[in-house]
Scaffold this motif. Structure first.
Motif, mmCIF file in Angstrom:
data_model
loop_
_atom_site.group_PDB
_atom_site.id
_atom_site.type_symbol
_atom_site.label_atom_id
_atom_site.label_comp_id
_atom_site.label_asym_id
_atom_site.label_seq_id
_atom_site.Cartn_x
_atom_site.Cartn_y
_atom_site.Cartn_z
ATOM 1 N N LYS A 91 -15.847 -36.428 53.807
ATOM 2 C CA LYS A 91 -15.936 -35.359 54.796
ATOM 3 C C LYS A 91 -15.756 -33.994 54.142
ATOM 4 N N VAL A 92 -14.810 -33.895 53.221
ATOM 5 C CA VAL A 92 -14.575 -32.638 52.514
ATOM 6 C C VAL A 92 -15.810 -32.244 51.714
ATOM 7 N N PHE A 93 -16.417 -33.208 51.042
ATOM 8 C CA PHE A 93 -17.609 -32.910 50.257
ATOM 9 C C PHE A 93 -18.749 -32.431 51.164
ATOM 10 N N ARG A 94 -18.872 -33.043 52.333
ATOM 11 C CA ARG A 94 -19.906 -32.581 53.280
ATOM 12 C C ARG A 94 -19.610 -31.143 53.732
ATOM 13 N N ASN A 95 -18.336 -30.844 53.936
ATOM 14 C CA ASN A 95 -17.958 -29.486 54.341
ATOM 15 C C ASN A 95 -18.265 -28.465 53.247
ATOM 16 N N VAL A 96 -18.094 -28.875 51.993
ATOM 17 C CA VAL A 96 -18.424 -27.986 50.880
ATOM 18 C C VAL A 96 -19.908 -27.637 50.906
ATOM 19 N N ILE A 97 -20.744 -28.626 51.088
ATOM 20 C CA ILE A 97 -22.191 -28.391 51.151
ATOM 21 C C ILE A 97 -22.523 -27.446 52.305
ATOM 22 N N ALA A 98 -21.817 -27.628 53.432
ATOM 23 C CA ALA A 98 -22.086 -26.790 54.616
ATOM 24 C C ALA A 98 -21.676 -25.342 54.407
ATOM 25 N N LEU A 99 -20.869 -25.064 53.370
ATOM 26 C CA LEU A 99 -20.385 -23.706 53.128
ATOM 27 C C LEU A 99 -21.145 -22.993 52.013
ATOM 28 N N GLN A 100 -22.208 -23.583 51.543
ATOM 29 C CA GLN A 100 -22.960 -22.942 50.464
ATOM 30 C C GLN A 100 -23.724 -21.719 50.982
ATOM 31 N N ALA A 101 -23.988 -20.808 50.071
ATOM 32 C CA ALA A 101 -24.679 -19.566 50.420
ATOM 33 C C ALA A 101 -26.013 -19.857 51.092
ATOM 34 N N GLY A 102 -26.281 -19.085 52.146
ATOM 35 C CA GLY A 102 -27.533 -19.231 52.882
ATOM 36 C C GLY A 102 -27.434 -20.125 54.106
ATOM 37 N N ARG A 103 -26.310 -20.834 54.241
ATOM 38 C CA ARG A 103 -26.127 -21.728 55.386
ATOM 39 C C ARG A 103 -25.553 -20.974 56.588
ATOM 40 N N ILE A 104 -25.808 -21.523 57.781
ATOM 41 C CA ILE A 104 -25.125 -21.045 58.992
ATOM 42 C C ILE A 104 -23.708 -21.585 58.952
ATOM 43 N N PRO A 105 -22.680 -20.756 59.092
ATOM 44 C CA PRO A 105 -21.300 -21.239 58.962
ATOM 45 C C PRO A 105 -20.917 -22.191 60.093
ATOM 46 N N PRO A 106 -19.986 -23.108 59.846
ATOM 47 C CA PRO A 106 -19.499 -24.010 60.892
ATOM 48 C C PRO A 106 -18.865 -23.225 62.036
ATOM 49 N N ASP A 107 -18.872 -23.814 63.204
ATOM 50 C CA ASP A 107 -18.309 -23.151 64.377
ATOM 51 C C ASP A 107 -16.888 -23.649 64.631
ATOM 52 N N PHE A 108 -16.079 -22.823 65.279
ATOM 53 C CA PHE A 108 -14.725 -23.230 65.661
ATOM 54 C C PHE A 108 -14.238 -22.333 66.795
ATOM 55 N N ASP A 109 -13.184 -22.778 67.487
ATOM 56 C CA ASP A 109 -12.687 -22.102 68.687
ATOM 57 C C ASP A 109 -11.716 -20.974 68.353
ATOM 58 N N LEU A 110 -11.813 -19.903 69.141
ATOM 59 C CA LEU A 110 -10.950 -18.732 68.992
ATOM 60 C C LEU A 110 -10.531 -18.226 70.365
ATOM 61 N N ILE A 111 -9.576 -17.324 70.373
ATOM 62 C CA ILE A 111 -9.330 -16.494 71.548
ATOM 63 C C ILE A 111 -9.371 -15.043 71.085
ATOM 64 N N ASN A 112 -9.844 -14.160 71.952
ATOM 65 C CA ASN A 112 -9.936 -12.746 71.576
ATOM 66 C C ASN A 112 -8.658 -12.000 71.951
ATOM 67 N N ALA A 113 -8.647 -10.710 71.721
ATOM 68 C CA ALA A 113 -7.442 -9.905 71.942
ATOM 69 C C ALA A 113 -6.998 -9.887 73.393
ATOM 70 N N ASN A 114 -7.914 -10.217 74.321
ATOM 71 C CA ASN A 114 -7.565 -10.277 75.748
ATOM 72 C C ASN A 114 -7.129 -11.671 76.185
ATOM 73 N N GLY A 115 -7.046 -12.586 75.225
ATOM 74 C CA GLY A 115 -6.635 -13.949 75.540
ATOM 75 C C GLY A 115 -7.755 -14.822 76.066
ATOM 76 N N GLU A 116 -8.996 -14.361 75.934
ATOM 77 C CA GLU A 116 -10.140 -15.116 76.467
ATOM 78 C C GLU A 116 -10.715 -16.029 75.391
ATOM 79 N N PRO A 117 -11.088 -17.271 75.749
ATOM 80 C CA PRO A 117 -11.658 -18.193 74.765
ATOM 81 C C PRO A 117 -13.037 -17.751 74.317
ATOM 82 N N THR A 118 -13.317 -17.966 73.037
ATOM 83 C CA THR A 118 -14.639 -17.684 72.486
ATOM 84 C C THR A 118 -14.842 -18.602 71.286
ATOM 85 N N LYS A 119 -15.968 -18.438 70.609
ATOM 86 C CA LYS A 119 -16.257 -19.241 69.434
ATOM 87 C C LYS A 119 -16.667 -18.337 68.273
#
Length: 468
Positions: free
Chosen positions: A323-351
């Motif tokens: 899985k780690v090796f697959r993640n390395v490939i996904a982080l190579q230059a030119g790729r769309i970065p992986p997505d993950f969950d965040l909240i913004n400064a107003n406490g609202e969920p985003t990605k």
């Protein structure tokens, strides 16, 4: 505080006595005032085997069924500690959770070996700073300094044995390794650092007896394979063997940690020296992560992964590493970065995918739980903003306290700020091993670099090339 400990010990002693001498249990118990967690987890090697809940007085108890001496470790409030017990031991551990490392101590039957291991661990941590001052010394002077420290630690071990003649062979082994292997580890580290400091090949300069201590080491001791002094020595032993072989073959003075050939040499050495088992698996796992976090030329990844897989078919961490090796490939230059969950400064969920910017952007990480380091990161970002006014900077907090994060970002409104909801998910996808890491994304939302340290001068070179 002392009275509380005395009461606890009396209660436990009474409990043990009531069990009867012919059916005496093996007990690990303790008192953790100010602990935030409500439980203590007990591990055998890296596997959790039991959980004890702290009562209202912050005491806990494990009742074990063992037939021989075993090395466990327990975890509470994010702190880990070894504890060695033998059948019918009744070890009591005390630690104030507000100053865990400084206050921890053992009492009761079986406490002597545990207090010795604890004292040696603290001494080893202190001596690491001493050894750093020795690294620029020529080989013979370094060896003399190391031998002197070794003799000091060995005398402590011998004195401990005289005071505790009842120790079993397992306990003696643990004590000896805790006292001497940190010195051996530093001997293995020395060639790397000396060459880096002096730009001189060290391979042919070492005294003929520099590594004599290796002759008395058991390199496949299953009892010790999860004991930190033993394991840390084995990691550096493999590193040094690979370093010696690689520099001898290539006659190079470069930083070998960034050379593919050095990392390939490591996986061959592990295969040749270590039989099947947990130590071999863990050393391969360590080697894989060392490669990933040191090599910046990502075009060579596939070559390493393919060769690594040939040696690693039965590794218990195979699924994780794949899985780690697959993640390395996904982080190579030119790729769309992986997505993950965040909240913004107003406490609202985003990605992450929803906050992409229409310009070159550096996403930097910080933690409200690491205030001093985060302060340095903010200072570096402020410096970069002045140097590169056309670059966007976005901060992502990976700390655990959303309330404190909301307070902190009121002082950092000069860059956009977000909070990571699931750090484990984020760290796995972006291979974050420290919060210094940054991710550079182009105006089209594709990766420029996902492996740059925010403090690295190379980051400025990357940004300059994107401005030109």
């Amino acid at each position: 505080m002392k009275m509380n400990r005395l009461i606890l010990w009396v209660l436990l002693s009474t409990l043990i006595a009531c069990k009867g001498k012919h059916n005496e249990p093996t007990i690990i118990s303790g008192f953790f005032p100010n602990a935030k967690d409500s439980f203590v987890v007990l591990y055998s090697n890296d596997t959790p085997i039991d959980t004890a809940y702290l009562d209202k007085n912050k005491t806990f108890l494990f009742n074990l069924n063992i037939t021989e001496g075993e090395l466990f470790n327990f975890e509470t409030d994010g702190k880990y500690q070894y504890v060695y017990v033998e059948p019918k031991d009744s070890v009591v551990v005390y630690a104030n959770a507000l100053s865990f490392e400084e206050s921890i101590s053992f009492s009761g039957k079986g406490s002597a070996i545990n207090n010795f291991l604890l004292s040696q661990s603290k001494m080893s941590d202190a001596q690491e700073e001493v050894f750093r001052k020795f690294h620029s010394l020529p080989p013979m002077q370094y060896k003399n300094k190391s031998d002197s420290l070794y003799q000091e630690r060995k005398r402590e071990y011998d004195d401990f044995l005289k005071l505790n003649p009842q120790l079993t062979e397992k306990a003696k082994d643990l004590a000896l390794v805790s006292a001497t292997f940190p010195i051996y580890k530093e001997m293995e580290i020395y060639p790397f650092v000396y060459q880096n400091k002096n730009n001189i090949s060290i391979v042919d300069l070492l005294p003929y007896n520099f590594y004599d201590y290796r002759k008395q080491i058991n390199y496949n001791d299953s009892f010790l394979e999860y004991f930190r002094p033993y394991y840390r020595y084995m990691v550096m032993y493999v590193n040094n063997l690979a370093f010696t072989q690689y520099t001898y073959d290539t006659h190079t003075l470069v930083d070998v940690s960034r050379e593919l050939g050095f990392h390939l040499q490591k996986i061959k050495i592990i295969d040749s020296l270590f039989t099947k088992g947990s130590l071999r698996d863990n050393l391969y796992r360590n080697a894989a992560y060392a490669y990933i976090f040191n090599i910046q030329e990502h075009t060579e990844y596939k070559d390493y992964f393919d060769k690594f897989a040939k040696y690693n078919k039965d590794n218990k961490y195979k699924a994780e590493l794949d899985k780690v090796f697959r993640n390395v490939i996904a982080l190579q230059a030119g790729r769309i970065p992986p997505d993950f969950d965040l909240i913004n400064a107003n406490g609202e969920p985003t990605k992450f995918s929803e906050i992409q910017q229409p310009e070159v952007t550096i996403y930097y990480f910080w933690s409200v739980n690491q205030k001093e380091l985060s302060k340095l990161i903010f200072g570096r970002v402020s410096q970069l903003k002045k140097l590169f006014p056309n670059v966007k900077f976005v901060g992502i907090d990976i700390g655990q306290d959303k309330t404190q994060w909301r307070k902190q970002i009121s002082n950092t409104d000069w860059t956009d700020q977000y909070h990571s909801i699931n750090f484990i998910d984020l760290s796995q996808k972006f291979l974050i091993n420290n919060i210094n890491k940054s991710v550079i994304i182009d105006k089209n939302g594709r990766i420029i670099s996902a492996f740059e340290d925010i403090f690295s001068p190379n980051l400025e070179k990357i940004l300059l090339s994107k401005e030109s």
